[in-house]
Design a protein around this motif. Structure first.
Motif, PDB file in Angstrom:
ATOM      1  N   LEU A 101      -9.835  10.139   6.928  1.00  0.00           N
ATOM      2  CA  LEU A 101     -10.919   9.276   6.282  1.00  0.00           C
ATOM      3  C   LEU A 101     -10.434   7.985   6.015  1.00  0.00           C
ATOM      4  CD1 LEU A 101     -12.654  11.947   4.122  1.00  0.00           C
ATOM      5  CD2 LEU A 101     -13.490  10.990   6.133  1.00  0.00           C
TER       6      LEU A 101
ATOM      7  N   SER B  25     -10.504   5.958   9.112  1.00  0.00           N
ATOM      8  CA  SER B  25     -11.903   5.783   9.606  1.00  0.00           C
ATOM      9  C   SER B  25     -12.700   4.601   8.784  1.00  0.00           C
ATOM     10  CB  SER B  25     -13.090   6.884   9.418  1.00  0.00           C
ATOM     11  OG  SER B  25     -13.411   7.090   8.082  1.00  0.00           O
TER      12      SER B  25
ATOM     13  N   LYS C 120     -18.240  10.771   9.555  1.00  0.00           N
ATOM     14  CA  LYS C 120     -16.879  11.015   9.652  1.00  0.00           C
ATOM     15  C   LYS C 120     -16.633  11.981   8.214  1.00  0.00           C
ATOM     16  CE  LYS C 120     -12.961  11.159  11.882  1.00  0.00           C
ATOM     17  NZ  LYS C 120     -12.882  11.774  13.173  1.00  0.00           N
ATOM     18  N   LEU C 121     -17.131  11.329   7.386  1.00  0.00           N
ATOM     19  CA  LEU C 121     -17.002  12.346   5.983  1.00  0.00           C
ATOM     20  C   LEU C 121     -17.419  13.499   6.236  1.00  0.00           C
ATOM     21  CD1 LEU C 121     -16.165  12.394   3.132  1.00  0.00           C
ATOM     22  CD2 LEU C 121     -18.368  11.338   2.395  1.00  0.00           C
TER      23      LEU C 121
ATOM     24  N   THR D 271     -15.576  15.688   8.361  1.00  0.00           N
ATOM     25  CA  THR D 271     -14.355  16.268   7.518  1.00  0.00           C
ATOM     26  C   THR D 271     -14.685  17.477   6.556  1.00  0.00           C
ATOM     27  OG1 THR D 271     -13.748  14.022   7.687  1.00  0.00           O
ATOM     28  CG2 THR D 271     -12.477  15.540   6.320  1.00  0.00           C
TER      29      THR D 271
ATOM     30  N   LEU E 182     -13.159  14.514  -2.261  1.00  0.00           N
ATOM     31  CA  LEU E 182     -13.707  14.038  -1.202  1.00  0.00           C
ATOM     32  C   LEU E 182     -14.963  13.141  -1.618  1.00  0.00           C
ATOM     33  CD1 LEU E 182     -13.838  16.858   1.568  1.00  0.00           C
ATOM     34  CD2 LEU E 182     -12.289  14.837   1.516  1.00  0.00           C
TER      35      LEU E 182
ATOM     36  N   ALA F 299     -16.418   5.059   0.287  1.00  0.00           N
ATOM     37  CA  ALA F 299     -17.126   4.707   1.533  1.00  0.00           C
ATOM     38  C   ALA F 299     -18.214   3.897   1.485  1.00  0.00           C
ATOM     39  CB  ALA F 299     -17.132   5.892   2.305  1.00  0.00           C
TER      40      ALA F 299
END
Ligand code: ADP
Length: 463
Positions: A49, A52, A63-64, A67, A182, A189
């Motif tokens: 991550l 990214s 992407k998160l 993942t 996350l 992010a």
């Protein structure tokens, strides 16, 4: 979410939303067997991550989602963001089975994300479509969904989530720990996402939200239609009851007149007319008397119908058994019947109808006896999971297999005048049992005897 505009039957049936508590299983999740923390997977995911972060904002969020899906081995995963005015949610990134809904969204007060933000805590949902019925259109249906809020400078700005679409994947405390980890990345992010990008997703989301609102309005309209149909049905039922009342009460009076005058006729003219006339008069009286009995049966059935829903009380079934046998004293004496019983429980029910139920079943067991021997009748009770099962066993004439279901229908009789009756007794029994949310049925071997079973729910842990 894309609304299909087709009305799902489940939406059709949905009532007002169920309370949030009823669809949560967060506490249960924390009690599931503990797993050691899997730092290795977590670190690997975080390093992917972090790399990214150099990509475009949309790619970072997707992407998160990808993942989360991979780390959790869930069926869907994603990220929901709340709009600046905090009135709506939109879904900028989704992975897995729900990917088709990317770009969708809902009003804030209209879905699980809003509830998570309101509670300001992670929540595990089970079947959240029961509270948010429009989510039934977002296929496949979620079995479990774990959502956590994530924050930017202390303020909740959205949720990230993982979802299971079958019963095998159950989330646990370790899943929650990893999702929270996350979530911290999601906060970082989010700050990297440009405002313009957010605006673009938002306008697409708003269109889809309109669809969702439309779906809700359709569901509300269907609910209204359903309510009206129920009202019509209720009124028809009332009309039918009045009709049954009128038939059973108002017809009695003229019928009594027919009987009285025919009896007068018989008394005055017996032997004075020819033999056939006497016979006609006798048949008329018998027919009218039979009709009177049937009307009485109808009235009894109507009365039981009216009574259901009365106050239930604690009733000792041993006492009810004694009272029922007392009412049948004459038939029991005359037939030489031996009526026995096991210790019977105390249940929560309406007392008088319960007595009538015992009386009808024991009375039938006496009546439908074999001529070769005096009737032996036994009443027993057994506790099952949530109910008491009562059984009235006789060694009488029995019932042929093809009639086992139909004997409970009103006025259904398997015998003629050799066994007097109206055919309403078992229909009344069924009404009484169903009024107590129980079930009644019969097992029988023709020529050897019958067992009538019925259940009464164990409402207050009856003893
Ligand atoms: P009724 O006894 O007035 O005819 P019920 O509704 O009580 O009406 O019973 C319906 C029919 O079911 C009866 O006519 C009889 O043929 C059959 N039946 C009921 N109880 C028994 C029993 N214990 N053994 C055999 N047949 C029975």
């Amino acid at each position: 979410m894309k609304s299909t505009k087709e009305e799902s039957p489940a939406v059709l049936c949905s009532d007002s939303p169920v309370p949030l508590k009823s669809i949560l299983c967060t506490e249960e999740m924390n009690q599931r067997p503990a797993r050691p923390p899997d730092y290795e997977t977590e670190n690997r995911a975080l390093s992917v991550l972090v790399q990214s972060l150099a990509d475009s904002p949309g790619t970072i969020l997707q992407k998160l989602a990808d993942t989360i899906l991979e780390v959790f081995q869930s069926h869907s995963a994603g990220l929901s963001l709340v709009t600046k005015d905090e009135k709506n949610f939109y879904w900028p990134a989704i992975a897995g089975a729900w990917k088709q809904h990317v770009g969708g969204g809902t009003p804030r007060d209209f879905g699980p994300c809003g509830d998570v933000l309101d509670c300001n805590t992670p929540l595990l949902f089970r079947h959240f479509e029961r509270r948010y019925p429009y989510l039934l259109e977002a296929t496949p249906v979620a079995k479990e969904a774990l959502l956590i809020p994530f924050y930017v400078q202390g303020k909740a700005v959205g949720t990230i989530w993982a979802m299971a679409h079958d019963d095998c994947r159950k989330f646990d405390a370790e899943d929650l720990r990893q999702l929270e980890s996350l979530g911290r990345f999601a906060s970082a992010a989010y700050q990297a996402v440009e405002v313009e990008e957010v605006q673009n997703s938002r306008s697409a989301a708003l269109n889809l939200m309109e669809d969702a609102v439309h779906a809700r309005q359709t569901a509300e309209k269907l609910n209204e239609d359903l309510r009206q149909s129920e009202e019509t049905l209720r009124r028809l039922n009332e009309d039918l009851k009045h009709f049954a009342y009128a038939a059973s009460h108002d017809l009695q009076e003229p019928l009594r007149m027919v009987i009285s005058y025919t009896q007068l006729l018989a008394r005055q003219f017996k032997g004075k007319l020819d033999g056939q006339a006497d016979q006609f008069i006798t048949c008329t009286i018998e027919g009218a008397q039979r009709m009177e009995t049937l009307l009485k049966g109808m009235r009894d059935y109507w009365l039981v119908n009216e009574r259901t829903g009365e106050q239930s009380v604690r009733v000792d079934c041993n006492r009810v058994f004694e009272a029922a046998c007392g009412n049948l004293d004459l038939q029991i004496q005359e037939s030489g019947a031996i009526v026995t019983h096991d210790p019977l429980p105390t249940v929560t029910a309406e007392e008088m109808p319960l007595e009538l139920l015992f009386q009808n079943l024991i009375g039938n067991a006496v009546k439908y006896r074999r001529q070769s021997e005096p009737p032996r009748i036994h009443v027993s009770a057994q506790k099952s999971d949530h109910a008491w099962k009562f059984s009235v066993t006789d060694k009488g004439i029995g019932i042929e297999a093809e009639h086992l279901k139909t004997v409970f229908a009103p006025f259904k009789r398997l015998h003629g005048a050799e066994y007097p009756g109206t055919g309403i007794g078992l229909a009344i029994c069924q009404k009484i049992v169903e009024g107590n949310e129980g079930r009644i049925w019969v097992e029988s071997t023709y020529g050897q005897g019958s067992v009538f079973h019925f259940t009464i729910p164990d409402k207050d842990g009856d003893i």
